[in-house]
Design a protein around this motif. Structure first.
Motif, PDB file in Angstrom:
ATOM      1  N   GLN A  36       0.784  -1.478  -0.573  1.00 56.13           N
ATOM      2  CA  GLN A  36      -0.011   0.298  -0.235  1.00 56.13           C
ATOM      3  C   GLN A  36       0.455   1.184   0.068  1.00 56.13           C
ATOM      4  N   VAL A  37      -0.004   1.916  -0.084  1.00 55.14           N
ATOM      5  CA  VAL A  37       1.083   3.969  -0.125  1.00 55.14           C
ATOM      6  C   VAL A  37       1.448   4.313   1.122  1.00 55.14           C
ATOM      7  N   GLN A  38       2.794   4.330   1.250  1.00 59.69           N
ATOM      8  CA  GLN A  38       3.204   4.992   2.763  1.00 59.69           C
ATOM      9  C   GLN A  38       4.105   6.334   2.291  1.00 59.69           C
ATOM     10  N   LEU A  39       3.208   7.215   3.410  1.00 59.43           N
ATOM     11  CA  LEU A  39       4.019   7.965   3.304  1.00 59.43           C
ATOM     12  C   LEU A  39       5.074   8.807   4.272  1.00 59.43           C
ATOM     13  N   VAL A  40       6.333   8.535   4.732  1.00 57.05           N
ATOM     14  CA  VAL A  40       6.771   8.844   5.857  1.00 57.05           C
ATOM     15  C   VAL A  40       7.961  10.660   5.854  1.00 57.05           C
ATOM     16  N   ALA A  95       8.067   8.193  -0.189  1.00 57.38           N
ATOM     17  CA  ALA A  95       6.830   7.693  -0.660  1.00 57.38           C
ATOM     18  C   ALA A  95       7.635   6.493  -1.475  1.00 57.38           C
ATOM     19  N   SER A  96       6.202   5.035  -0.885  1.00 51.44           N
ATOM     20  CA  SER A  96       6.589   3.961  -1.385  1.00 51.44           C
ATOM     21  C   SER A  96       5.619   3.863  -1.357  1.00 51.44           C
ATOM     22  N   GLY A  97       5.541   2.347  -2.558  1.00 50.23           N
ATOM     23  CA  GLY A  97       3.808   1.264  -2.746  1.00 50.23           C
ATOM     24  C   GLY A  97       3.336   2.104  -4.049  1.00 50.23           C
TER      25      GLY A  97
END
Length: 124
Positions: free
Chosen positions: A1-5, A24-26
């Motif tokens: 899923q989309v992850q923003l850290v 950002a990932s996913g």
């Protein structure tokens, strides 16, 4: 899923600078417009800056124009917010947001994905 850290927040004196990062990932990062929003205690979350998927279009809230710069690094799947000449009224939790469109928008309802936020505190 989309992850923003998000990262890079902290305590700084008035006039100082911070560089906020959002990894950002996913997601297909190069297809997403990205934005930064902030929320101070007792206030609504407000728009700060946004950048189109290509990086060619940016918008800023009037209060940060000339002090903040949004940018993105497609190779690192990261969006940045360089904050200079910080003022006590910039104190807030800063959130990164992504929208499933290449077009930059200033309304928080246009963003589907959000990070957990990073605290920025500016002392006078």
């Amino acid at each position: 899923q989309v992850q923003l850290v998000e990262s890079g927040g902290g305590l700084v004196q008035a006039g100082g600078s911070l560089r906020l990062s959002c990894a950002a990932s996913g997601c297909t990062f190069s297809s997403y417009a990205m934005g930064w929003f902030r929320q101070a205690p007792g206030k609504e979350r407000e728009f700060v800056a946004t950048i189109s998927a290509s990086g060619g279009t940016t918008y800023y809230v009037e209060s940060v124009k000339g002090r903040f710069t949004i940018s993105r690094d497609l190779a690192k799947n990261t969006v940045y917010l360089q904050t200079n000449s910080l003022k006590p009224e910039d104190t807030a939790v800063y959130y990164c947001a992504g929208r499933v469109s290449p077009i930059a928008r200033v309304t928080k309802d246009d963003y589907a994905y959000w990070g957990q936020g990073t605290q920025v505190t500016v002392s006078s």
